[in-house]
Design a protein around this motif. Sequence first.
Motif, PDB file in Angstrom:
ATOM      1  N   GLU A 113       0.822  -1.195   0.000  1.00 15.00           N
ATOM      2  CA  GLU A 113       0.000   0.000   0.000  1.00 15.00           C
ATOM      3  C   GLU A 113       0.865   1.257   0.000  1.00 15.00           C
ATOM      4  O   GLU A 113       1.964   1.259   0.564  1.00 15.00           O
ATOM      5  CB  GLU A 113      -0.904   0.015   1.236  1.00 15.00           C
ATOM      6  N   SER A 114       0.344   2.302  -0.584  1.00 16.83           N
ATOM      7  CA  SER A 114       1.038   3.583  -0.559  1.00 16.83           C
ATOM      8  C   SER A 114       0.034   4.710  -0.733  1.00 16.83           C
ATOM      9  O   SER A 114      -1.093   4.480  -1.190  1.00 16.83           O
ATOM     10  CB  SER A 114       2.108   3.646  -1.655  1.00 16.83           C
ATOM     11  N   LEU A 135      -4.837   6.649  -2.696  1.00 15.82           N
ATOM     12  CA  LEU A 135      -4.233   5.448  -2.141  1.00 15.82           C
ATOM     13  C   LEU A 135      -4.028   4.419  -3.251  1.00 15.82           C
ATOM     14  O   LEU A 135      -4.847   4.325  -4.164  1.00 15.82           O
ATOM     15  CB  LEU A 135      -5.119   4.854  -1.050  1.00 15.82           C
ATOM     16  N   SER A 136      -2.949   3.670  -3.134  1.00 14.45           N
ATOM     17  CA  SER A 136      -2.667   2.609  -4.092  1.00 14.45           C
ATOM     18  C   SER A 136      -2.377   1.314  -3.357  1.00 14.45           C
ATOM     19  O   SER A 136      -1.831   1.338  -2.246  1.00 14.45           O
ATOM     20  CB  SER A 136      -1.457   2.969  -4.953  1.00 14.45           C
ATOM     21  N   CYS A 137      -2.725   0.222  -3.987  1.00 16.52           N
ATOM     22  CA  CYS A 137      -2.433  -1.099  -3.431  1.00 16.52           C
ATOM     23  C   CYS A 137      -2.041  -2.010  -4.574  1.00 16.52           C
ATOM     24  O   CYS A 137      -2.865  -2.321  -5.444  1.00 16.52           O
ATOM     25  CB  CYS A 137      -3.652  -1.642  -2.698  1.00 16.52           C
ATOM     26  N   TRP A 167     -11.302  -1.443  -0.297  1.00 17.93           N
ATOM     27  CA  TRP A 167     -10.666  -0.652   0.737  1.00 17.93           C
ATOM     28  C   TRP A 167     -11.560  -0.628   1.970  1.00 17.93           C
ATOM     29  O   TRP A 167     -12.771  -0.413   1.864  1.00 17.93           O
ATOM     30  CB  TRP A 167     -10.431   0.784   0.261  1.00 17.93           C
ATOM     31  N   THR A 170      -3.323  -3.630  -9.559  1.00 18.31           N
ATOM     32  CA  THR A 170      -3.341  -2.520  -8.608  1.00 18.31           C
ATOM     33  C   THR A 170      -4.743  -1.948  -8.477  1.00 18.31           C
ATOM     34  O   THR A 170      -5.457  -1.819  -9.479  1.00 18.31           O
ATOM     35  CB  THR A 170      -2.362  -1.425  -9.056  1.00 18.31           C
ATOM     36  N   TYR A 190      -6.846   1.404  -6.699  1.00 20.55           N
ATOM     37  CA  TYR A 190      -6.653   2.763  -6.217  1.00 20.55           C
ATOM     38  C   TYR A 190      -7.903   3.246  -5.484  1.00 20.55           C
ATOM     39  O   TYR A 190      -9.013   2.764  -5.736  1.00 20.55           O
ATOM     40  CB  TYR A 190      -6.376   3.714  -7.384  1.00 20.55           C
ATOM     41  N   TYR A 199      -6.333   2.954   6.770  1.00 17.13           N
ATOM     42  CA  TYR A 199      -6.976   2.402   5.578  1.00 17.13           C
ATOM     43  C   TYR A 199      -6.265   1.106   5.180  1.00 17.13           C
ATOM     44  O   TYR A 199      -5.028   1.063   5.127  1.00 17.13           O
ATOM     45  CB  TYR A 199      -6.928   3.411   4.434  1.00 17.13           C
ATOM     46  N   TYR A 200      -7.070   0.099   4.884  1.00 19.48           N
ATOM     47  CA  TYR A 200      -6.553  -1.220   4.534  1.00 19.48           C
ATOM     48  C   TYR A 200      -7.028  -1.636   3.143  1.00 19.48           C
ATOM     49  O   TYR A 200      -8.203  -1.488   2.811  1.00 19.48           O
ATOM     50  CB  TYR A 200      -7.046  -2.268   5.525  1.00 19.48           C
ATOM     51  N   CYS A 201      -6.117  -2.186   2.410  1.00 18.11           N
ATOM     52  CA  CYS A 201      -6.446  -2.807   1.129  1.00 18.11           C
ATOM     53  C   CYS A 201      -6.879  -4.254   1.397  1.00 18.11           C
ATOM     54  O   CYS A 201      -6.314  -4.926   2.282  1.00 18.11           O
ATOM     55  CB  CYS A 201      -5.207  -2.769   0.244  1.00 18.11           C
ATOM     56  N   GLY A 245      -3.823  -5.784   3.345  1.00 19.44           N
ATOM     57  CA  GLY A 245      -2.612  -4.991   3.405  1.00 19.44           C
ATOM     58  C   GLY A 245      -2.269  -4.663   4.844  1.00 19.44           C
ATOM     59  O   GLY A 245      -3.040  -4.951   5.764  1.00 19.44           O
TER      60      GLY A 245
END
Length: 115
Positions: free
Chosen positions: A6-7, A20-22, A36, A77, A79, A93-95, A106
């Motif tokens: 995650e980022s 957010l990205s995963c 998410w 990915t 988002y 926040y969790y993916c 995540g």
Amino acid sequence: QVQLVESGGGLVQPGGSLRLSCAVSRSLSSDNTMAWYRQAPGKERELVSSSTTGRSTLYADSVKGRFTISRDNSKNTVYLQMNSLKPEDTAVYYCYIRNRGQAYWGQGMQVTVSS
């Protein structure tokens, strides 16, 4: 073993935006769910948004019209574009990925909305 990286989290002022990205470490099946969740202090983890192949996306009522989930299947990915952020969006926040009957989470990242 599937890994989720995650980022994009961080500190933002009210009214601001974050994306957010995963990224998933391996290819997913054609039938999967990417989502998410978030968990605020003292509250239960809640679904923010989900995207399941072949189905409509879902959003929590509290984020409808402000958040958008999207996915790039070629990059494995997902988002979450978050606009018009409010202090009540502050949470970890969790993916989440569900693929071939297996669920993966995540590590979580903090999003803080504060002036």
